[in-house]
Design a protein around this motif. Structure first.
Motif, short mmCIF file in Angstrom:
data_model
loop_
_atom_site.label_atom_id
_atom_site.label_comp_id
_atom_site.label_asym_id
_atom_site.label_seq_id
_atom_site.Cartn_x
_atom_site.Cartn_y
_atom_site.Cartn_z
N GLU A 106 -124.46 -34.52 -69.26
CA GLU A 106 -124.28 -34.04 -67.89
C GLU A 106 -125.51 -34.33 -67.03
O GLU A 106 -125.41 -34.64 -65.85
N GLU A 107 -126.71 -34.22 -67.65
CA GLU A 107 -127.93 -34.52 -66.91
C GLU A 107 -127.99 -36.00 -66.55
O GLU A 107 -128.41 -36.37 -65.45
N VAL A 108 -127.57 -36.85 -67.48
CA VAL A 108 -127.57 -38.28 -67.21
C VAL A 108 -126.69 -38.59 -66.01
O VAL A 108 -127.08 -39.35 -65.12
N VAL A 109 -125.50 -38.02 -65.98
CA VAL A 109 -124.59 -38.24 -64.87
C VAL A 109 -125.21 -37.74 -63.56
O VAL A 109 -125.12 -38.40 -62.52
N ALA A 110 -125.85 -36.57 -63.61
CA ALA A 110 -126.49 -36.03 -62.41
C ALA A 110 -127.60 -36.94 -61.91
O ALA A 110 -127.76 -37.16 -60.70
N ARG A 111 -128.37 -37.50 -62.85
CA ARG A 111 -129.45 -38.42 -62.46
C ARG A 111 -128.87 -39.70 -61.85
O ARG A 111 -129.40 -40.24 -60.88
N ILE A 112 -127.79 -40.20 -62.43
CA ILE A 112 -127.12 -41.38 -61.88
C ILE A 112 -126.69 -41.12 -60.44
O ILE A 112 -126.95 -41.92 -59.54
N GLN A 113 -126.04 -39.99 -60.23
CA GLN A 113 -125.55 -39.68 -58.89
C GLN A 113 -126.70 -39.50 -57.90
O GLN A 113 -126.60 -39.94 -56.75
N ALA A 114 -127.82 -38.89 -58.36
CA ALA A 114 -128.97 -38.71 -57.48
C ALA A 114 -129.58 -40.05 -57.09
O ALA A 114 -129.91 -40.28 -55.92
#
Length: 229
Positions: A106-114
């Motif tokens: 979930e953190e990876v996805v959040a970083r991608i979106q950021a």
């Protein structure tokens, strides 16, 4: 929109990352080694690359350099936990972010979106650096916080400008001495610490969610800036 390219040789990790990336609405392309990633990059035209450092054949550093020779495509490095040197090197060589293993998908996805929310460089005013309520006018060499001008000494301003022009990159004291004080400087690197201390005092009311000057385990400094705001 192109896919997210995942460059990861551990099949289980690649599979989990791909599942979460697709769940977030992105297409996905998995490459198991650096040579395959570089060979596929131009044809795939990814919007972002998740790049593991430890790869068979061409490692993550070679892949990152190959990408940067031809593209400004965002790259997030995946590094082993505790490998601070890898993080410094990745950011200094042009990576947009790094994530230490083990990580939560979930953190990876959040970083991608950021990272993907960051404005293209062409949309940024070349005469100003703006991080939330902090604004630096490059022409007048003036610094403003919440609209009020800050009184910054010339040396401290030079350090702030250098860090602000290289946001989210980590620099050792020796690098800062060379880049800001000059290679002929013969004083102590303690000067960097004192300059940072003064800058932090001036930026005391700069909201931490917008940015801050961070210390890297006593080794150096980074101007963290939330460029997705």
């Amino acid at each position: 929109m192109g896919p997210i390219m995942i460059v990861e040789d551990e099949e289980a990790i690649a599979r989990v990352l791909a599942a979460y990336v697709r769940k977030a609405g992105f297409e996905c392309l998995i490459c198991k080694d650096g040579s395959q990633a570089l060979a596929s990059f131009e044809a795939a035209r990814p919007v972002l690359v998740l790049l593991d450092v430890m790869l068979p054949g061409k490692d993550g550093w070679e892949v990152l350099r190959g990408i940067r020779e031809k593209s400004a495509c965002p790259v997030i490095m995946l590094t082993a936990r505790g490998e601070v040197g890898d993080r410094i090197r990745g950011l200094n060589e042009g990576a947009d972010d790094y994530i230490a293993k083990p990580f939560e998908p979930e953190e990876v996805v959040a970083r991608i979106q950021a990272v993907l929310r960051r404005p293209p460089q062409s949309l940024v005013d070349p005469d100003q650096i703006v991080f939330g309520s902090l604004r630096i006018d490059l022409q007048s060499r003036s610094v403003y916080l919440n609209g009020a001008v800050l009184s910054v000494t010339p040396r401290d301003l030079s350090l702030l400008l250098f860090l602000a022009e290289n946001p989210n990159r980590l620099f050792e004291r020796e690098q800062l001495i060379e880049k800001v004080w000059g290679i002929d400087y013969e004083g102590s690197d303690r000067a960097v610490d004192l300059s940072v201390k003064r800058l932090r005092s001036l930026l005391l009311h700069w909201p931490a969610e917008e940015g801050e000057i961070r210390t890297l385990r006593g080794t150096g400094y980074q101007l963290y800036a939330n460029t997705s705001r």
